[in-house]
Design a protein around this motif. Structure first.
Motif, mmCIF file in Angstrom:
data_model
loop_
_atom_site.group_PDB
_atom_site.id
_atom_site.type_symbol
_atom_site.label_atom_id
_atom_site.label_comp_id
_atom_site.label_asym_id
_atom_site.label_seq_id
_atom_site.Cartn_x
_atom_site.Cartn_y
_atom_site.Cartn_z
ATOM 1 N N ASP A 9 89.487 102.606 154.147
ATOM 2 C CA ASP A 9 91.170 102.411 154.100
ATOM 3 C C ASP A 9 92.546 101.533 153.063
ATOM 4 O O ASP A 9 91.472 100.336 152.400
ATOM 5 C CB ASP A 9 92.255 101.311 155.374
ATOM 6 C CG ASP A 9 93.598 101.352 155.875
ATOM 7 O OD1 ASP A 9 94.467 100.870 154.597
ATOM 8 O OD2 ASP A 9 93.696 101.876 156.143
ATOM 9 N N ASP A 55 91.374 106.358 157.540
ATOM 10 C CA ASP A 55 92.629 105.959 157.281
ATOM 11 C C ASP A 55 92.869 107.533 157.499
ATOM 12 O O ASP A 55 92.189 108.306 156.164
ATOM 13 C CB ASP A 55 93.278 105.312 156.406
ATOM 14 C CG ASP A 55 94.732 105.130 156.554
ATOM 15 O OD1 ASP A 55 95.261 105.664 157.567
ATOM 16 O OD2 ASP A 55 95.055 105.118 155.278
ATOM 17 N N ILE A 56 94.033 108.271 157.588
ATOM 18 C CA ILE A 56 94.380 109.728 156.915
ATOM 19 C C ILE A 56 95.652 109.437 155.986
ATOM 20 O O ILE A 56 95.064 110.887 155.388
ATOM 21 C CB ILE A 56 95.101 110.357 158.786
ATOM 22 C CG1 ILE A 56 95.326 111.516 158.659
ATOM 23 C CG2 ILE A 56 97.166 109.198 158.483
ATOM 24 C CD1 ILE A 56 96.088 111.964 159.925
ATOM 25 N N SER A 57 96.105 108.930 155.523
ATOM 26 C CA SER A 57 96.563 108.950 154.715
ATOM 27 C C SER A 57 95.670 107.894 153.192
ATOM 28 O O SER A 57 96.219 106.497 153.141
ATOM 29 C CB SER A 57 98.256 108.732 154.916
ATOM 30 O OG SER A 57 99.053 108.463 153.512
ATOM 31 N N ASN A 62 92.217 112.073 150.932
ATOM 32 C CA ASN A 62 93.229 111.466 151.953
ATOM 33 C C ASN A 62 91.893 111.607 153.103
ATOM 34 O O ASN A 62 90.933 112.365 153.592
ATOM 35 C CB ASN A 62 94.790 112.238 152.976
ATOM 36 C CG ASN A 62 94.337 114.028 152.916
ATOM 37 O OD1 ASN A 62 92.945 114.276 153.799
ATOM 38 N ND2 ASN A 62 94.620 114.711 152.669
ATOM 39 N N ILE A 81 89.618 108.714 163.016
ATOM 40 C CA ILE A 81 91.087 108.720 162.223
ATOM 41 C C ILE A 81 91.926 107.479 162.817
ATOM 42 O O ILE A 81 92.435 107.714 163.855
ATOM 43 C CB ILE A 81 91.547 110.244 162.463
ATOM 44 C CG1 ILE A 81 90.336 110.672 161.116
ATOM 45 C CG2 ILE A 81 93.300 110.061 161.753
ATOM 46 C CD1 ILE A 81 90.305 110.976 160.120
ATOM 47 N N SER A 83 95.629 106.304 162.012
ATOM 48 C CA SER A 83 97.230 106.656 161.834
ATOM 49 C C SER A 83 97.934 105.923 162.308
ATOM 50 O O SER A 83 98.124 105.099 162.798
ATOM 51 C CB SER A 83 96.986 107.774 161.609
ATOM 52 O OG SER A 83 98.624 108.247 161.763
ATOM 53 N N SER A 85 100.941 107.368 163.039
ATOM 54 C CA SER A 85 101.541 108.903 163.273
ATOM 55 C C SER A 85 101.084 109.668 164.558
ATOM 56 O O SER A 85 100.028 109.370 165.249
ATOM 57 C CB SER A 85 101.822 109.925 162.606
ATOM 58 O OG SER A 85 102.075 111.121 162.729
ATOM 59 N N TYR A 90 99.436 116.452 163.319
ATOM 60 C CA TYR A 90 97.571 115.148 163.153
ATOM 61 C C TYR A 90 96.481 114.947 163.999
ATOM 62 O O TYR A 90 95.792 114.998 162.961
ATOM 63 C CB TYR A 90 99.281 113.836 162.473
ATOM 64 C CG TYR A 90 99.914 113.989 160.950
ATOM 65 C CD1 TYR A 90 99.608 113.954 159.824
ATOM 66 C CD2 TYR A 90 101.106 113.158 161.476
ATOM 67 C CE1 TYR A 90 99.971 114.372 158.884
ATOM 68 C CE2 TYR A 90 101.935 113.408 160.675
ATOM 69 C CZ TYR A 90 101.697 114.474 159.337
ATOM 70 O OH TYR A 90 102.769 114.021 158.392
ATOM 71 N N TYR A 102 90.933 108.960 167.107
ATOM 72 C CA TYR A 102 92.326 108.968 166.897
ATOM 73 C C TYR A 102 92.903 108.070 167.219
ATOM 74 O O TYR A 102 93.076 107.799 168.542
ATOM 75 C CB TYR A 102 92.943 110.064 167.553
ATOM 76 C CG TYR A 102 94.093 110.544 166.494
ATOM 77 C CD1 TYR A 102 94.602 111.445 165.258
ATOM 78 C CD2 TYR A 102 95.601 109.972 166.250
ATOM 79 C CE1 TYR A 102 95.442 111.426 164.123
ATOM 80 C CE2 TYR A 102 96.616 110.063 165.530
ATOM 81 C CZ TYR A 102 96.411 110.881 165.115
ATOM 82 O OH TYR A 102 97.672 110.925 163.571
#
Length: 227
Positions: A9, A55-57, A62, A81, A83, A85, A90, A102
């Motif tokens: 992250d 982290d997704i972003s 990514n 993952i 996130s 969101s 996603y 997730y």
């Protein structure tokens, strides 16, 4: 047995916070940290953690692309993952990339620990809010099909699996399907979170599935729950 974990992250404070939470559990050890997706391959080669939390972003690469590349080269690697969101788009991308978990950044410490235990033990995990969103989409599709097909004049009659589960376990299964977390189920049924975990564990054993997500899917397919 110790479960080794790598956290990827780009926010240092968040990594440190997650690390402190995870290492409350004596069987967890965070052995590596990274700030972007490019570091994932190096960390896998050098440390070989049991579980990656990615982290997704992130900048440079990514989490989805990093997971995709990692799984291509190491198919048995367990990736969760991370996130902010809840969007099912996603979630779908994360699962297609090879992730088996997730997580949402808003989740509680106990939820995080339970989720990592589940994945480390060979299961999969979707945050309850994510499951709820997916079920909402399922409901919309089901309603559309019912309207379009005159053969379906009414929804199939609910058939609780009392041949498998107790009344209380049926209640817990329904609340799982509603996207409730363990703490929310406890509040709804006026029981402790530990008791909820015990009920969930027995449901998984009786229904013969690996995790709560599979239990929900099977319950929907067999019309054991209202959606």
């Amino acid at each position: 047995m110790t479960t080794t974990i790598a956290i990827i992250d780009d926010h240092q404070l968040f990594r440190e916070g997650f690390k402190r939470i995870l290492e409350i559990e004596k069987s967890f050890q965070v052995i590596a940290e990274g700030v972007d997706g490019i570091e994932v391959a190096t960390i896998e080669k050098e440390y070989k953690p049991d579980v990656f939390i990615i982290d997704i972003s992130m900048p440079l690469m990514n989490g989805l692309e990093a997971t995709r590349r990692l799984i291509e080269n190491n198919p048995n690697t367990k990736v969760m993952i991370l996130s902010i969101s809840e969007d099912e788009h996603y979630v779908t991308e994360a699962l297609q990339s090879g992730a088996i978990g997730y997580l949402l950044k808003e989740m509680s410490a106990s939820e995080l620990i339970d989720a990592v235990h589940l994945v480390a033990d060979g299961g999969s995990y979707l945050h309850p809010k994510v499951i709820n969103n997916i079920l909402n989409e399922y409901r919309k599709l089901a309603e559309k099909h019912l309207r379009e097909d005159e053969a379906f004049e009414q929804s199939p009659k609910l058939c609780r699996p009392l041949h498998l589960l107790t009344n209380r376990e049926c209640e817990v299964l329904q609340l799982l399907t509603d996207g409730k977390s363990n703490s929310q189920i406890g509040e709804a049924l006026f029981i402790s979170e530990k008791t909820v975990r015990n009920h969930v564990s027995r449901i998984l054993q009786k229904v013969k599935v690996n995790d709560r997500t599979e239990a929900v899917i099977r319950a929907i397919k067999n019309n054991w729950v209202k959606i």
